[in-house]
Design a protein around this motif. Structure first.
Motif, PDB file in Angstrom:
ATOM      1  N   LEU A   1       0.829  -1.204   0.000  1.00  0.00           N
ATOM      2  CA  LEU A   1       0.000   0.000   0.000  1.00  0.00           C
ATOM      3  C   LEU A   1       0.863   1.254   0.000  1.00  0.00           C
ATOM      4  O   LEU A   1       0.579   2.220  -0.714  1.00  0.00           O
ATOM      5  CB  LEU A   1      -0.936   0.003   1.208  1.00  0.00           C
ATOM      6  N   LYS A   2       1.916   1.225   0.813  1.00  0.00           N
ATOM      7  CA  LYS A   2       2.815   2.387   0.886  1.00  0.00           C
ATOM      8  C   LYS A   2       3.521   2.606  -0.451  1.00  0.00           C
ATOM      9  O   LYS A   2       3.596   3.736  -0.944  1.00  0.00           O
ATOM     10  CB  LYS A   2       3.841   2.177   1.994  1.00  0.00           C
ATOM     11  N   LEU A   3       4.011   1.527  -1.038  1.00  0.00           N
ATOM     12  CA  LEU A   3       4.718   1.624  -2.318  1.00  0.00           C
ATOM     13  C   LEU A   3       3.815   2.175  -3.415  1.00  0.00           C
ATOM     14  O   LEU A   3       4.230   3.012  -4.219  1.00  0.00           O
ATOM     15  CB  LEU A   3       5.253   0.251  -2.719  1.00  0.00           C
ATOM     16  N   ALA A   4       2.563   1.713  -3.432  1.00  0.00           N
ATOM     17  CA  ALA A   4       1.617   2.148  -4.458  1.00  0.00           C
ATOM     18  C   ALA A   4       0.948   3.475  -4.115  1.00  0.00           C
ATOM     19  O   ALA A   4       0.263   4.054  -4.955  1.00  0.00           O
ATOM     20  CB  ALA A   4       0.546   1.077  -4.670  1.00  0.00           C
ATOM     21  N   GLY A   5       1.138   3.930  -2.887  1.00  0.00           N
ATOM     22  CA  GLY A   5       0.516   5.186  -2.471  1.00  0.00           C
ATOM     23  C   GLY A   5      -0.998   5.079  -2.357  1.00  0.00           C
ATOM     24  O   GLY A   5      -1.713   6.038  -2.652  1.00  0.00           O
ATOM     25  N   LEU A   6      -1.481   3.907  -1.944  1.00  0.00           N
ATOM     26  CA  LEU A   6      -2.915   3.687  -1.848  1.00  0.00           C
ATOM     27  C   LEU A   6      -3.389   3.737  -0.400  1.00  0.00           C
ATOM     28  O   LEU A   6      -2.734   3.188   0.479  1.00  0.00           O
ATOM     29  CB  LEU A   6      -3.275   2.313  -2.436  1.00  0.00           C
ATOM     30  N   PRO A   7      -4.534   4.347  -0.177  1.00  0.00           N
ATOM     31  CA  PRO A   7      -5.103   4.321   1.174  1.00  0.00           C
ATOM     32  C   PRO A   7      -5.915   3.040   1.381  1.00  0.00           C
ATOM     33  O   PRO A   7      -6.342   2.407   0.410  1.00  0.00           O
ATOM     34  CB  PRO A   7      -6.031   5.539   1.179  1.00  0.00           C
ATOM     35  N   LEU A   8      -6.098   2.658   2.624  1.00  0.00           N
ATOM     36  CA  LEU A   8      -6.962   1.525   2.946  1.00  0.00           C
ATOM     37  C   LEU A   8      -7.712   1.862   4.223  1.00  0.00           C
ATOM     38  O   LEU A   8      -7.091   2.103   5.262  1.00  0.00           O
ATOM     39  CB  LEU A   8      -6.151   0.240   3.143  1.00  0.00           C
ATOM     40  N   GLU A   9      -9.032   1.877   4.110  1.00  0.00           N
ATOM     41  CA  GLU A   9      -9.842   2.171   5.268  1.00  0.00           C
ATOM     42  C   GLU A   9      -9.669   1.050   6.295  1.00  0.00           C
ATOM     43  O   GLU A   9      -9.658  -0.130   5.934  1.00  0.00           O
ATOM     44  CB  GLU A   9     -11.324   2.296   4.893  1.00  0.00           C
ATOM     45  N   PRO A  10      -9.516   1.399   7.558  1.00  0.00           N
ATOM     46  CA  PRO A  10      -9.273   0.383   8.595  1.00  0.00           C
ATOM     47  C   PRO A  10     -10.325  -0.721   8.636  1.00  0.00           C
ATOM     48  O   PRO A  10     -10.003  -1.884   8.890  1.00  0.00           O
ATOM     49  CB  PRO A  10      -9.274   1.180   9.895  1.00  0.00           C
TER      50      PRO A  10
END
Length: 71
Positions: A25-34
């Motif tokens: 997620l960090k590498l792709a710069g994507l958010p993820l709702e908890p």
């Protein structure tokens, strides 16, 4: 009934998948709702299990990929 070793291995595997997910997620710069994290981890666990089945299948040395897909 699972042994304590199996439970510990499962917990470690989940932690590793969580770290893998966080890194991706960090590498792709994507958010993820908890609230979605458990579902995403469940699907990631399924994908890892399926990959394990594929990689566990031994192919003979003479196996060659098909030159053209023919259903």
């Amino acid at each position: 009934m699972q042994t304590s070793e199996a439970i510990a291995h499962e917990a470690e595997s989940r932690a590793n998948l969580g770290a893998f997910l966080d890194a991706g997620l960090k590498l792709a710069g994507l958010p993820l709702e908890p609230e979605l994290r458990p579902r995403v981890l469940m699907h990631l666990e399924t994908a890892v299990a399926m990959a394990g089945l594929v990689t566990a299948f031994d192919l003979p040395d003479e196996a060659e990929p098909a030159p053209v897909y023919q259903p």
